[in-house]
Motif scaffolding. Structure first.
Motif, PDB file in Angstrom:
ATOM      1  N   ARG A   1      14.016   8.536  -4.661  1.00 49.48           N
ATOM      2  CA  ARG A   1      13.447   8.641  -3.300  1.00 49.48           C
ATOM      3  C   ARG A   1      12.099   7.940  -3.239  1.00 49.48           C
ATOM      4  O   ARG A   1      11.798   7.211  -2.281  1.00 49.48           O
ATOM      5  CB  ARG A   1      13.293  10.116  -2.900  1.00 49.48           C
ATOM      6  N   ALA A   2      11.304   8.115  -4.267  1.00 49.82           N
ATOM      7  CA  ALA A   2       9.998   7.456  -4.284  1.00 49.82           C
ATOM      8  C   ALA A   2      10.181   5.934  -4.350  1.00 49.82           C
ATOM      9  O   ALA A   2       9.450   5.157  -3.709  1.00 49.82           O
ATOM     10  CB  ALA A   2       9.176   7.940  -5.480  1.00 49.82           C
ATOM     11  N   THR A   3      11.192   5.531  -5.107  1.00 51.61           N
ATOM     12  CA  THR A   3      11.460   4.089  -5.220  1.00 51.61           C
ATOM     13  C   THR A   3      11.867   3.507  -3.870  1.00 51.61           C
ATOM     14  O   THR A   3      11.443   2.404  -3.492  1.00 51.61           O
ATOM     15  CB  THR A   3      12.583   3.859  -6.249  1.00 51.61           C
ATOM     16  N   VAL A   4      12.695   4.240  -3.162  1.00 57.75           N
ATOM     17  CA  VAL A   4      13.097   3.780  -1.822  1.00 57.75           C
ATOM     18  C   VAL A   4      11.854   3.521  -0.972  1.00 57.75           C
ATOM     19  O   VAL A   4      11.733   2.481  -0.320  1.00 57.75           O
ATOM     20  CB  VAL A   4      14.001   4.822  -1.139  1.00 57.75           C
ATOM     21  N   ASP A   5      10.943   4.464  -1.002  1.00 54.34           N
ATOM     22  CA  ASP A   5       9.730   4.287  -0.193  1.00 54.34           C
ATOM     23  C   ASP A   5       8.983   3.024  -0.610  1.00 54.34           C
ATOM     24  O   ASP A   5       8.536   2.240   0.223  1.00 54.34           O
ATOM     25  CB  ASP A   5       8.801   5.501  -0.357  1.00 54.34           C
ATOM     26  N   GLU A   6       8.886   2.830  -1.925  1.00 59.93           N
ATOM     27  CA  GLU A   6       8.133   1.688  -2.411  1.00 59.93           C
ATOM     28  C   GLU A   6       8.802   0.375  -2.023  1.00 59.93           C
ATOM     29  O   GLU A   6       8.143  -0.604  -1.638  1.00 59.93           O
ATOM     30  CB  GLU A   6       8.004   1.781  -3.937  1.00 59.93           C
ATOM     31  N   LEU A   7      10.133   0.380  -2.123  1.00 57.59           N
ATOM     32  CA  LEU A   7      10.849  -0.872  -1.836  1.00 57.59           C
ATOM     33  C   LEU A   7      10.593  -1.359  -0.417  1.00 57.59           C
ATOM     34  O   LEU A   7      10.675  -2.558  -0.147  1.00 57.59           O
ATOM     35  CB  LEU A   7      12.357  -0.682  -2.034  1.00 57.59           C
ATOM     36  N   PHE A   8      10.331  -0.456   0.479  1.00 51.82           N
ATOM     37  CA  PHE A   8      10.139  -0.872   1.857  1.00 51.82           C
ATOM     38  C   PHE A   8       8.664  -0.889   2.279  1.00 51.82           C
ATOM     39  O   PHE A   8       8.358  -1.077   3.452  1.00 51.82           O
ATOM     40  CB  PHE A   8      10.999  -0.024   2.793  1.00 51.82           C
ATOM     41  N   ASP A   9       7.793  -0.722   1.284  1.00 47.69           N
ATOM     42  CA  ASP A   9       6.360  -0.902   1.560  1.00 47.69           C
ATOM     43  C   ASP A   9       6.107  -2.403   1.658  1.00 47.69           C
ATOM     44  O   ASP A   9       6.327  -3.151   0.715  1.00 47.69           O
ATOM     45  CB  ASP A   9       5.559  -0.310   0.387  1.00 47.69           C
ATOM     46  N   PRO A  10       5.649  -2.868   2.823  1.00 48.93           N
ATOM     47  CA  PRO A  10       5.567  -4.317   3.021  1.00 48.93           C
ATOM     48  C   PRO A  10       4.662  -5.026   2.019  1.00 48.93           C
ATOM     49  O   PRO A  10       4.888  -6.184   1.711  1.00 48.93           O
ATOM     50  CB  PRO A  10       5.039  -4.461   4.452  1.00 48.93           C
ATOM     51  N   ARG A  11       3.647  -4.346   1.489  1.00 48.99           N
ATOM     52  CA  ARG A  11       2.796  -5.001   0.506  1.00 48.99           C
ATOM     53  C   ARG A  11       3.573  -5.398  -0.732  1.00 48.99           C
ATOM     54  O   ARG A  11       3.251  -6.373  -1.407  1.00 48.99           O
ATOM     55  CB  ARG A  11       1.642  -4.062   0.106  1.00 48.99           C
ATOM     56  N   PHE A  12       4.616  -4.600  -1.035  1.00 53.89           N
ATOM     57  CA  PHE A  12       5.416  -4.920  -2.210  1.00 53.89           C
ATOM     58  C   PHE A  12       6.641  -5.750  -1.853  1.00 53.89           C
ATOM     59  O   PHE A  12       7.046  -6.626  -2.597  1.00 53.89           O
ATOM     60  CB  PHE A  12       5.881  -3.624  -2.895  1.00 53.89           C
ATOM     61  N   GLU A  13       7.215  -5.444  -0.692  1.00 51.25           N
ATOM     62  CA  GLU A  13       8.545  -5.989  -0.433  1.00 51.25           C
ATOM     63  C   GLU A  13       8.588  -7.510  -0.456  1.00 51.25           C
ATOM     64  O   GLU A  13       9.418  -8.094  -1.143  1.00 51.25           O
ATOM     65  CB  GLU A  13       9.081  -5.481   0.920  1.00 51.25           C
ATOM     66  N   VAL A  14       7.704  -8.163   0.304  1.00 46.65           N
ATOM     67  CA  VAL A  14       7.823  -9.618   0.420  1.00 46.65           C
ATOM     68  C   VAL A  14       7.610 -10.317  -0.919  1.00 46.65           C
ATOM     69  O   VAL A  14       8.460 -11.105  -1.348  1.00 46.65           O
ATOM     70  CB  VAL A  14       6.888 -10.167   1.507  1.00 46.65           C
ATOM     71  N   PRO A  15       6.519 -10.036  -1.635  1.00 43.30           N
ATOM     72  CA  PRO A  15       6.397 -10.732  -2.914  1.00 43.30           C
ATOM     73  C   PRO A  15       7.470 -10.339  -3.921  1.00 43.30           C
ATOM     74  O   PRO A  15       7.926 -11.188  -4.691  1.00 43.30           O
ATOM     75  CB  PRO A  15       5.008 -10.329  -3.412  1.00 43.30           C
ATOM     76  N   ALA A  16       7.896  -9.089  -3.888  1.00 48.36           N
ATOM     77  CA  ALA A  16       8.921  -8.676  -4.852  1.00 48.36           C
ATOM     78  C   ALA A  16      10.227  -9.415  -4.586  1.00 48.36           C
ATOM     79  O   ALA A  16      10.873  -9.924  -5.498  1.00 48.36           O
ATOM     80  CB  ALA A  16       9.142  -7.170  -4.753  1.00 48.36           C
ATOM     81  N   ARG A  17      10.607  -9.495  -3.336  1.00 49.03           N
ATOM     82  CA  ARG A  17      11.791 -10.264  -2.965  1.00 49.03           C
ATOM     83  C   ARG A  17      11.662 -11.717  -3.402  1.00 49.03           C
ATOM     84  O   ARG A  17      12.598 -12.322  -3.924  1.00 49.03           O
ATOM     85  CB  ARG A  17      11.946 -10.276  -1.445  1.00 49.03           C
ATOM     86  N   ALA A  18      10.490 -12.292  -3.149  1.00 46.06           N
ATOM     87  CA  ALA A  18      10.280 -13.693  -3.495  1.00 46.06           C
ATOM     88  C   ALA A  18      10.472 -13.908  -4.987  1.00 46.06           C
ATOM     89  O   ALA A  18      11.151 -14.847  -5.406  1.00 46.06           O
ATOM     90  CB  ALA A  18       8.882 -14.122  -3.073  1.00 46.06           C
ATOM     91  N   LEU A  19       9.898 -13.016  -5.774  1.00 48.14           N
ATOM     92  CA  LEU A  19      10.031 -13.160  -7.224  1.00 48.14           C
ATOM     93  C   LEU A  19      11.466 -12.969  -7.664  1.00 48.14           C
ATOM     94  O   LEU A  19      11.972 -13.720  -8.509  1.00 48.14           O
ATOM     95  CB  LEU A  19       9.119 -12.153  -7.934  1.00 48.14           C
ATOM     96  N   ALA A  20      12.127 -11.980  -7.085  1.00 45.38           N
ATOM     97  CA  ALA A  20      13.514 -11.745  -7.453  1.00 45.38           C
ATOM     98  C   ALA A  20      14.357 -12.965  -7.126  1.00 45.38           C
ATOM     99  O   ALA A  20      15.169 -13.433  -7.930  1.00 45.38           O
ATOM    100  CB  ALA A  20      14.045 -10.513  -6.721  1.00 45.38           C
ATOM    101  N   ALA A  21      14.146 -13.522  -5.937  1.00 44.96           N
ATOM    102  CA  ALA A  21      14.928 -14.679  -5.501  1.00 44.96           C
ATOM    103  C   ALA A  21      14.686 -15.868  -6.421  1.00 44.96           C
ATOM    104  O   ALA A  21      15.627 -16.533  -6.868  1.00 44.96           O
ATOM    105  CB  ALA A  21      14.574 -15.048  -4.069  1.00 44.96           C
TER     106      ALA A  21
END
Lengths: 204, 204, 204, 204
Positions: free
Chosen positions: A100-120
């Motif tokens: 549940r905590a991870t879900v929250d983090e995944l959709f925190d915009p500070r993390f989401e965009v760069p994390a997606r970029a790195l994953a991609a």
DNA sequence: CCTTAAACGAGACGGTACGTCCAGTCTTGCC
DNA sequence: GGCAAGACTGGACGTACCGTCTCGTTTAAGG
């Protein structure tokens, strides 16, 4: 053949390094990863382009370090024990809480965009991908390994189960739904994953 | 606001369309997705750049259609029933067989490079990502849903299990290891995933 | 080798021809010659591009014909005698009058832009240049030749003077100031040219 | 409105500048002005396109500077006094000599093609036209003005004559015949122009 | 404290690809 | 068969960035 002499890291400008991290994260957040350019990072950071190319090999590399730095800061901010999976003795409850905590983090915009970029980028760029996995993903997963081993000691998980594989039963589905947008992500969903993973989908 | 008048699809050149698909797939295979340029696709296909921009909005869009076309052809080549999960009555065996076949496919270079490219682009480009999921991923997953429902009818899967979530227990881990290179992929690994998913990791 | 069969001029659409002339002149006036495109002429004239390429070899060619057509209409409108240099017996007065009229025409915007465009194109494109001279410029100059010959008969110009050269003494300076913007153009200026040309600049 | 910051001229590459001049003049000579492209100039000069666009606003602009540079070099090569109209005391002879030299120059292919190109562009592009006149044409014409004033002092030209206009009596006809190909150009022709201009065409 | 060499900001450079615009040709269906 | 419409190949446009390469100008260490 002589390679370019390595720059002297002791004389490196800390101010520039931090400005570059900040600029990179800001730009990725504002315009997205593909439209973030080295030139723009340099301009925004008030830095010469060469200062970036001197210390990093690519835009992806800059972002990876910037993200690691950000993650490091966040971890420190929350406290040293924050990054462990809790161990209350109730495995199902602990896993559900962490997911549940991870879900929250995944959709925190500070993390989401760069994390997606790195994953991609990691999907397509093997070298970066391995770095992302080694520095970002695997350390997180090892926390689950530790918790599952503790559960095995307590008899809550079968001894013949490989924890490194077992954790993927609930972590990977969540990761995929988030990364690929292949389905809705909710607390109910992660709770269900934990249930299915623990007891299987076949009749007991 | 006036939008550009849509081109007349009935007058579209089939020859050009096919040449563009072939060129795009060939180039992605040869030099990788990031170094594949619209200009090179046009040159290789013997086509004006405008012909690409007339019918597609981006390099990613071209590749998606080219890949769908390729997948469509492959499916036809193998036969109409090829794309279903087998149903021998032994669910574990059926799933293991399909996952083993998927492993082979994932590392077939004709599929791997463009598939990775599309997945990566989809992670970062929401619009494309949704198309990839809808046209490429979800149809595959629905085959598992069908097999799991059949298993539920046969009593091999509990009736209260959501098949759309259940399939992720074994599909997502495989997908993640392949996409992110977060671990080795082998028949033993996928077999294990099926076992864990069916019977859970908790003591029975 | 067979060349493309010449189109059948008897079946040519008069409506299209006129629409193309109008569109070409309008566009040259509005956006200038270099920005006038065949595509835009066709669109504005409600005509297929091929209809232009069927009957003309280039944008310059279209404009030349359009301009000749315009000039022809104007001449008709004013009357048949309009295009002759008047002959009142007073050569200086007649020349001054015609040059003053020419000044007015040169700065009439309906003529100026297309005339400039044709002149410019003719400077660089020899084939067109020769057509412009033969169809547009030389006929005008011959009117001066005629007037000067009449003056020679009347004893107002020396018999050994070549009228085709003599006319250039006042026509070419005006033409150059207009074309190249190398100096102001006024009635006083053209009057002066006539005086200098008739009596020379040396002491009498 | 923010304009793009002006590039720093002190850091400009002299090597590139000269290579661009040479390439532009060579290409205009070889394929003509309209078929000379910025892309080809850059390629021939071994220069990035941006380096051209950084310092010049258009193909015409490049050619103008290249031509001025060429003219400057020629002038230096011949000697400092070369660019004056000779003053032997015999005005007619001096003018005839200079015009004969001009005729030779006008048909020197190194000058003819770029000069025509600039003249043509100047006819249609007012801004460039004014630059061509100011930097190329007017300085030449002022040499005639000086010679005519000297002739006025010597009593060989009437004191009430405007030299700036008078020179056009022989210069403009030559210019027009060359530019517009409206008649043959020969030494006899230019000699005749001088005679007519000095003594007029009316009976003395 | 003063030299001095490296890192730095700035940004020009040779290039590559972008996405757009038009040229001139070709094809389709209407009149 | 001429025509309107418009898709096609081709190629130049002017722009945006890439990664490299000077330029002075800080700046921090060692003499």
């Amino acid at each position: 053949m002589v390679s370019k002499p390595a720059p002297d890291a002791t004389r490196r400008s800390e101010r520039s390094r931090r400005a570059i991290y900040a600029a990179a994260l800001a730009l990725v957040g504002e315009v997205g990863y593909p439209k973030t350019t080295v030139e723009a990072i340099a301009a925004r950071a008030g830095v010469g382009k060469q200062t970036i190319y001197r210390w990093w090999s690519s835009k992806a590399d800059v972002l990876l370090e910037a993200f690691l730095d950000l993650a490091g800061q966040s971890a420190q901010a929350v406290g040293q024990e924050a990054d462990a999976v809790p161990d209350t003795g109730d495995l199902a409850a602990d896993l559900k809480a962490v997911l549940r905590a991870t879900v929250d983090e995944l959709f925190d915009p500070r993390f989401e965009v760069p994390a997606r970029a790195l994953a991609a980028e990691g999907v397509v760029n093997e070298q970066l991908g391995r770095e992302v996995v080694a520095k970002l993903l695997e350390p997180q997963l090892q926390l689950y390994v530790a918790r599952l081993r503790s559960a095995q000691d307590a008899g809550a998980v079968r001894a013949d189960v490989d924890p490194r594989i077992a954790l993927e039963l609930f972590v990977s589905p969540l990761a995929q739904r988030w990364l690929q947008r292949s389905g809705p992500v909710s607390y109910a969903y992660t709770d269900t994953l934990v249930e299915y993973a623990l007891h299987g989908i076949a009749p007991r």
